[in-house]
Motif scaffolding. Sequence first.
Motif, mmCIF file in Angstrom:
data_model
loop_
_atom_site.group_PDB
_atom_site.id
_atom_site.type_symbol
_atom_site.label_atom_id
_atom_site.label_comp_id
_atom_site.label_asym_id
_atom_site.label_seq_id
_atom_site.Cartn_x
_atom_site.Cartn_y
_atom_site.Cartn_z
ATOM 1 N N MET A 1 -9.651 -1.020 -2.217
ATOM 2 C CA MET A 1 -8.680 -1.694 -1.393
ATOM 3 C C MET A 1 -7.702 -2.415 -2.310
ATOM 4 O O MET A 1 -8.094 -2.997 -3.315
ATOM 5 C CB MET A 1 -9.411 -2.676 -0.473
ATOM 6 C CG MET A 1 -8.516 -3.571 0.344
ATOM 7 S SD MET A 1 -7.680 -2.800 1.718
ATOM 8 C CE MET A 1 -9.024 -2.459 2.812
ATOM 9 N N ILE A 2 -6.447 -2.340 -1.963
ATOM 10 C CA ILE A 2 -5.461 -3.150 -2.677
ATOM 11 C C ILE A 2 -5.137 -4.342 -1.792
ATOM 12 O O ILE A 2 -4.791 -4.195 -0.625
ATOM 13 C CB ILE A 2 -4.203 -2.336 -3.075
ATOM 14 C CG1 ILE A 2 -3.263 -3.185 -3.946
ATOM 15 C CG2 ILE A 2 -3.500 -1.749 -1.871
ATOM 16 C CD1 ILE A 2 -2.187 -2.398 -4.655
ATOM 17 N N ALA A 20 2.662 0.481 -1.830
ATOM 18 C CA ALA A 20 1.575 0.012 -2.705
ATOM 19 C C ALA A 20 0.279 0.744 -2.373
ATOM 20 O O ALA A 20 -0.429 1.196 -3.282
ATOM 21 C CB ALA A 20 1.398 -1.497 -2.572
ATOM 22 N N GLN A 21 -0.043 0.881 -1.086
ATOM 23 C CA GLN A 21 -1.273 1.578 -0.675
ATOM 24 C C GLN A 21 -1.260 3.032 -1.134
ATOM 25 O O GLN A 21 -2.251 3.533 -1.670
ATOM 26 C CB GLN A 21 -1.445 1.522 0.849
ATOM 27 C CG GLN A 21 -1.832 0.169 1.387
ATOM 28 C CD GLN A 21 -3.271 -0.215 1.072
ATOM 29 O OE1 GLN A 21 -4.106 0.588 0.685
ATOM 30 N NE2 GLN A 21 -3.556 -1.497 1.238
ATOM 31 N N LYS A 22 -0.145 3.717 -0.906
ATOM 32 C CA LYS A 22 -0.059 5.141 -1.258
ATOM 33 C C LYS A 22 -0.194 5.360 -2.760
ATOM 34 O O LYS A 22 -0.926 6.242 -3.205
ATOM 35 C CB LYS A 22 1.252 5.738 -0.759
ATOM 36 C CG LYS A 22 1.288 5.966 0.727
ATOM 37 C CD LYS A 22 2.635 6.526 1.156
ATOM 38 C CE LYS A 22 2.667 6.745 2.656
ATOM 39 N NZ LYS A 22 4.010 7.154 3.114
ATOM 40 N N VAL A 23 0.526 4.570 -3.545
ATOM 41 C CA VAL A 23 0.484 4.750 -5.003
ATOM 42 C C VAL A 23 -0.887 4.357 -5.539
ATOM 43 O O VAL A 23 -1.442 5.049 -6.401
ATOM 44 C CB VAL A 23 1.628 3.970 -5.691
ATOM 45 C CG1 VAL A 23 1.511 4.062 -7.210
ATOM 46 C CG2 VAL A 23 2.990 4.496 -5.222
ATOM 47 N N TYR A 24 -1.437 3.284 -5.045
ATOM 48 C CA TYR A 24 -2.793 2.853 -5.427
ATOM 49 C C TYR A 24 -3.797 3.987 -5.174
ATOM 50 O O TYR A 24 -4.565 4.361 -6.059
ATOM 51 C CB TYR A 24 -3.132 1.587 -4.635
ATOM 52 C CG TYR A 24 -4.592 1.315 -4.432
ATOM 53 C CD1 TYR A 24 -5.340 0.676 -5.408
ATOM 54 C CD2 TYR A 24 -5.228 1.696 -3.245
ATOM 55 C CE1 TYR A 24 -6.694 0.416 -5.208
ATOM 56 C CE2 TYR A 24 -6.566 1.436 -3.042
ATOM 57 C CZ TYR A 24 -7.303 0.806 -4.026
ATOM 58 O OH TYR A 24 -8.630 0.563 -3.828
ATOM 59 N N LYS A 25 -3.782 4.545 -3.970
ATOM 60 C CA LYS A 25 -4.729 5.613 -3.622
ATOM 61 C C LYS A 25 -4.510 6.865 -4.463
ATOM 62 O O LYS A 25 -5.471 7.497 -4.915
ATOM 63 C CB LYS A 25 -4.614 5.951 -2.138
ATOM 64 C CG LYS A 25 -5.195 4.887 -1.244
ATOM 65 C CD LYS A 25 -4.987 5.225 0.226
ATOM 66 C CE LYS A 25 -5.514 4.104 1.109
ATOM 67 N NZ LYS A 25 -5.209 4.336 2.524
ATOM 68 N N GLU A 122 11.448 2.450 -7.630
ATOM 69 C CA GLU A 122 11.184 1.450 -8.673
ATOM 70 C C GLU A 122 9.878 0.706 -8.396
ATOM 71 O O GLU A 122 9.065 0.511 -9.295
ATOM 72 C CB GLU A 122 12.349 0.466 -8.787
ATOM 73 C CG GLU A 122 12.190 -0.557 -9.888
ATOM 74 C CD GLU A 122 12.108 0.032 -11.286
ATOM 75 O OE1 GLU A 122 11.526 -0.624 -12.160
ATOM 76 O OE2 GLU A 122 12.619 1.152 -11.523
ATOM 77 N N PHE A 123 9.676 0.291 -7.153
ATOM 78 C CA PHE A 123 8.459 -0.415 -6.790
ATOM 79 C C PHE A 123 7.244 0.490 -7.000
ATOM 80 O O PHE A 123 6.241 0.086 -7.595
ATOM 81 C CB PHE A 123 8.543 -0.906 -5.336
ATOM 82 C CG PHE A 123 7.392 -1.766 -4.919
ATOM 83 C CD1 PHE A 123 7.287 -3.073 -5.350
ATOM 84 C CD2 PHE A 123 6.411 -1.267 -4.080
ATOM 85 C CE1 PHE A 123 6.220 -3.876 -4.972
ATOM 86 C CE2 PHE A 123 5.345 -2.054 -3.682
ATOM 87 C CZ PHE A 123 5.243 -3.365 -4.124
#
Length: 164
Positions: A1-2, A20-25, A122-123
């Motif tokens: 989990m982020i 953030a969720q997509k890139v983290y996963k 960028e994020f």
Amino acid sequence: MIYIENEYDGNISIDYEDIAQKVYKEAIRYIGCKDDCEVNLLITDNATIHTINQDTRNIDSPTDVLSFPFLEYDEPGELDAIYENKLNYNQETDELILGDIVISYDKVIEQSNEYGHSLEREFGFLIAHSMLHLFGYDHIDEDERHVMEQKQEDILNNLNIRRK
């Protein structure tokens, strides 16, 4: 989990939680991590990240992203010893604690304009970059830099987050 904490006072015009969720996963999938992971993300401004950069790295300037890995790796992305020894797991959630990420949204805006691509790109790039640091990758020497850059691009391309 982020886990995302937004301390940024200005307007964030992108769906930062979704990105953030997509890139983290995708970073976890790309590296091949088989366990659930825990990452803390703080979104802040230049003044706050400047203070953190000064306090933790003795660098007297703001930066775009800071990564604070909680694990040490024999080789970047090599998780077998961590799995075997159950190092750095949250006792309540059984998630592997990777570390913390701090992003200056002021820098996201500045660099998006500077590099001529979207705020989303960028994020997402900064999340991918930092996730690789949390998995032990670095860019101190030229060979490491090339490896890390390719992995960042792969992660973003897999999500169709491309340079414009």
